[in-house]
Design an enzyme around this catalytic site. Structure first.
Site, PDB file in Angstrom:
ATOM      1  N   HIS A 156       0.823  -1.223   0.000  1.00 47.89           N
ATOM      2  CA  HIS A 156       0.000   0.000   0.000  1.00 47.89           C
ATOM      3  C   HIS A 156       0.850   1.264   0.000  1.00 47.89           C
ATOM      4  O   HIS A 156       0.344   2.344  -0.299  1.00 47.89           O
ATOM      5  CB  HIS A 156      -0.929   0.004   1.226  1.00 47.89           C
ATOM      6  CG  HIS A 156      -2.025  -1.014   1.132  1.00 47.89           C
ATOM      7  ND1 HIS A 156      -3.324  -0.688   0.849  1.00 47.89           N
ATOM      8  CD2 HIS A 156      -2.007  -2.369   1.256  1.00 47.89           C
ATOM      9  CE1 HIS A 156      -4.070  -1.778   0.816  1.00 47.89           C
ATOM     10  NE2 HIS A 156      -3.282  -2.825   1.062  1.00 47.89           N
ATOM     11  N   ASP A 365       3.524   9.419  -0.603  1.00 42.80           N
ATOM     12  CA  ASP A 365       2.333   8.633  -0.276  1.00 42.80           C
ATOM     13  C   ASP A 365       2.164   7.546  -1.317  1.00 42.80           C
ATOM     14  O   ASP A 365       2.347   7.794  -2.515  1.00 42.80           O
ATOM     15  CB  ASP A 365       1.090   9.550  -0.291  1.00 42.80           C
ATOM     16  CG  ASP A 365       0.074   9.175   0.789  1.00 42.80           C
ATOM     17  OD1 ASP A 365       0.030   7.998   1.170  1.00 42.80           O
ATOM     18  OD2 ASP A 365      -0.672  10.068   1.231  1.00 42.80           O
TER      19      ASP A 365
HETATM   20  P1  ADQ Z   1      -3.201   5.958   4.708  1.00 38.62           P
HETATM   21  O1  ADQ Z   1      -1.817   6.441   4.892  1.00 38.62           O
HETATM   22  O2  ADQ Z   1      -3.962   5.686   5.948  1.00 38.62           O
HETATM   23  O3  ADQ Z   1      -3.256   4.648   3.798  1.00 38.62           O
HETATM   24  P2  ADQ Z   1      -5.153   7.298   2.832  1.00 38.62           P
HETATM   25  O4  ADQ Z   1      -4.975   6.596   1.556  1.00 38.62           O
HETATM   26  O5  ADQ Z   1      -5.359   8.764   2.658  1.00 38.62           O
HETATM   27  O6  ADQ Z   1      -3.939   7.122   3.827  1.00 38.62           O
HETATM   28  O7  ADQ Z   1      -6.426   6.700   3.545  1.00 38.62           O
HETATM   29  C1  ADQ Z   1      -6.974   7.247   4.714  1.00 38.62           C
HETATM   30  C2  ADQ Z   1      -8.410   6.738   4.871  1.00 38.62           C
HETATM   31  O8  ADQ Z   1      -8.834   6.960   6.219  1.00 38.62           O
HETATM   32  C3  ADQ Z   1      -9.386   7.461   3.961  1.00 38.62           C
HETATM   33  O9  ADQ Z   1     -10.352   6.580   3.482  1.00 38.62           O
HETATM   34  C4  ADQ Z   1     -10.006   8.496   4.890  1.00 38.62           C
HETATM   35  O10 ADQ Z   1     -11.327   8.858   4.535  1.00 38.62           O
HETATM   36  C5  ADQ Z   1      -9.976   7.803   6.238  1.00 38.62           C
HETATM   37  N1  ADQ Z   1      -9.805   8.815   7.312  1.00 38.62           N
HETATM   38  C6  ADQ Z   1      -8.836   9.736   7.397  1.00 38.62           C
HETATM   39  N2  ADQ Z   1      -9.034  10.535   8.466  1.00 38.62           N
HETATM   40  C7  ADQ Z   1     -10.145  10.100   9.071  1.00 38.62           C
HETATM   41  C8  ADQ Z   1     -10.874  10.514  10.231  1.00 38.62           C
HETATM   42  N3  ADQ Z   1     -10.516  11.558  10.976  1.00 38.62           N
HETATM   43  N4  ADQ Z   1     -11.968   9.819  10.551  1.00 38.62           N
HETATM   44  C9  ADQ Z   1     -12.357   8.761   9.808  1.00 38.62           C
HETATM   45  N5  ADQ Z   1     -11.721   8.337   8.705  1.00 38.62           N
HETATM   46  C10 ADQ Z   1     -10.620   8.982   8.331  1.00 38.62           C
HETATM   47  C11 ADQ Z   1      -2.279   3.748   3.246  1.00 38.62           C
HETATM   48  C12 ADQ Z   1      -1.220   4.402   2.352  1.00 38.62           C
HETATM   49  C13 ADQ Z   1      -1.888   5.239   1.270  1.00 38.62           C
HETATM   50  C14 ADQ Z   1      -2.848   4.359   0.455  1.00 38.62           C
HETATM   51  C15 ADQ Z   1      -3.772   3.577   1.382  1.00 38.62           C
HETATM   52  C16 ADQ Z   1      -4.607   2.565   0.629  1.00 38.62           C
HETATM   53  O11 ADQ Z   1      -0.354   5.211   3.148  1.00 38.62           O
HETATM   54  O12 ADQ Z   1      -0.922   5.817   0.395  1.00 38.62           O
HETATM   55  O13 ADQ Z   1      -3.635   5.187  -0.372  1.00 38.62           O
HETATM   56  O14 ADQ Z   1      -3.061   2.877   2.384  1.00 38.62           O
HETATM   57  O15 ADQ Z   1      -3.802   1.733  -0.144  1.00 38.62           O
END
Ligand code: ADQ
Length: 475
Positions: A156, A365
């Site tokens: 990921h 990211d």
């Molecule tokens: P993350 O680093 O966690 O994921 P991201 O891809 O942005 O980052 O996903 C975050 C998820 O958590 C989103 O669905 C978002 O809506 C949810 N979220 C964030 N803040 C929140 C809050 N305060 N309350 C509830 N939900 C919240 C890792 C990798 C990324 C990759 C993903 C998926 O670091 O690059 O995109 O996995 O593969």
């Protein structure tokens, strides 16, 4: 019928009103809900004794299988090797890598434990899909226990170039461990290219076949690019519905008619939050007419709070928000609203829809789902504009966002200004094109393609005998 078995460090058994703030959990849960099967991983608990068999919880078509981890191994495994060495290394924060042999040994033991507790649950017709950097050696451990079923691995987070990776002691074992899988998937073409560089470094350029497969140790590992997406229909529906929810109404009425610029990220140094706050300060300096007319809402739930670098970034951000607010705030206006809490996914989608600008500026990211959620949540008739880091994997597909270097505060400030002043027809045109990209490659396409290719890897490899195989890399 084959059964899908997903394995990730942490398993989230869905509970009412509990939303996992993390992209991996969002992606795996979507795959499991739509295909059914078994999801295996850590329960979130540690134990002083020897961890027992997996505890099983069935919810509709998904069985959640969780194990506790040994107390003594947990910290060196999770806070230590995973998030003190692999996470910074894979995100190019080489100076922050804290390597220690004892932590790496705990990482190996936890992976061995995962394999030992998972193996008895496996059936002959299973496809096993392992997720992320916590579990790189799991495939090899399962092979040692005699598992012959197709094993897939999806990373990921970014995969670093060999020139960076080779600074990590034992990096070559990580690369070799990945070759125990039949299929290894990455988020972007760049990540795949970096993995190729690592293969060339460890095994020599000859190990890579022209069709992106690696022949090593009697096994053929196929490589592919599977950019993760979002459930576009469900995000749209959540965003529309939650506009009438209490939380979103309270947030909107608190703006007092001001326009909203929004950021949503786990609190992590890779998300570029300090640079983002400085860029917003730069924007306010350059546009004094914007003062008291725009509010920047940054939602950043705490993560990995026990890891030193995470405690540091939290302090730095609190200071920056306090300083900037102290400098610009008025009696009835706070320029940056900074919240360290979780919201339900639906509420979050409503917040995204209410905002005019989404600022997604990680300094590195794998993909970044928030960038995709922001676009999907918009009202197509009057959409907001996405400002997106070129260093997020999402930038490879989302060229209709305003792309910026997240380390350049002036460029980010200019992009925020451009977004806030962009004419409606241009906003609609960009949004329409971005939606086409999201719809073509949504969350269902992501797991559908991966599972299909993993299934195909169960078939005999004819290429070695000269027959043609379908090309496996990307959309
Ligand atoms: P993350 O680093 O966690 O994921 P991201 O891809 O942005 O980052 O996903 C975050 C998820 O958590 C989103 O669905 C978002 O809506 C949810 N979220 C964030 N803040 C929140 C809050 N305060 N309350 C509830 N939900 C919240 C890792 C990798 C990324 C990759 C993903 C998926 O670091 O690059 O995109 O996995 O593969």
């Amino acid at each position: 019928m084959t059964r899908l078995v997903a394995v990730s460090n942490r398993v989230t058994v869905p509970r009412p009103r509990a939303t996992p703030a993390g992209g991996l959990a969002v992606g795996v849960l979507a795959a499991m809900k739509s295909r059914g099967g078994l999801w295996f991983g850590w329960s979130g608990e540690v134990t002083d004794g020897e961890p027992g068999e997996a505890a099983l919880t069935a919810r509709q078509d998904v069985t959640f299988a969780t194990i506790d981890l040994p107390r003594d191994d947990f910290e060196p495994y999770y806070g230590g090797y995973c998030n003190g060495a692999l996470w910074p290394m894979f995100h190019y924060f080489v100076g922050d890598v804290q390597y220690c042999d004892l932590q790496r040994a705990a990482y190996a033991r936890v992976n061995r434990l995962f394999a030992a507790r998972l193996q008895p649950l496996l059936r002959d017709d299973d496809l096993v899909w392992v997720h992320d950097y916590h579990l790189i050696p799991l495939g090899d451990e399962l092979r040692r226990l005699g598992v012959r079923r197709p094993l897939g691995f999806f990373l990921h987070i970014p995969f670093p170039h060999a020139e960076v990776l080779r600074a990590l002691p034992g990096y070559d074992s990580l690369v070799r461990d990945l070759l125990a899988y039949d299929l290894v998937g990455f988020q972007t073409r760049r990540d795949l290219a970096c993995f190729r560089s690592a293969i060339a470094e460890v095994l020599g350029a000859g190990a890579l076949r022209a069709d992106d497969a690696v022949q090593h140790g009697g096994r053929c590992t196929r490589l592919g690019v599977f950019p993760i997406g979002v459930d576009v229909d469900s995000v749209q529906q959540e965003a529309r519905q939650s506009l009438s929810s209490d939380s979103v109404k309270r947030m909107s009425s608190g703006l007092l008619g001001r326009r909203c610029v929004i950021g949503v990220d786990r609190l992590d140094y890779s998300k570029g939050l300090v640079d983002r706050f400085l860029a917003y300060e730069r924007y306010m300096e350059a546009h004094p007419d914007s003062l008291n007319r725009i509010t920047f809402l940054q939602i950043a739930p705490l993560s990995r709070a026990d890891v030193r670098t995470y405690a540091e970034i939290r302090r730095t951000l609190e200071q920056a928000a306090g300083r900037i607010n102290g400098r610009f705030a008025d009696t009835d206006w706070t320029p940056i609203r900074y919240l360290n809490r979780n919201f339900s996914h639906e509420t979050l989608m409503g917040f995204l829809r209410s905002a005019c600008v989404g600022v997604v500026t990680p300094v590195r990211d794998g993909m970044n789902l928030v960038a995709k959620e922001f676009v999907a949540a918009q009202d197509p008739a009057d959409p907001g504009v996405l400002v997106l880091s070129t260093l997020a994997g999402a930038a490879e597909e989302m060229s209709d966002a305003l792309l910026v270097n997240p380390r350049d505060p002036r460029a980010v400030a200019d992009a925020v200004h451009e977004a806030l002043t962009m004419p409606l027809d241009e906003r609609r045109a960009r949004h329409g094109r971005l939606m086409q990209v999201l719809a073509r490659n949504d969350i269902h396409a992501w797991h559908g393609r991966f599972v299909q290719q993993l299934q195909a890897s169960a078939e005999p490899d004819l290429t070695a005998r000269g027959a043609r195989r379908p090309q496996l890399s990307v959309a």
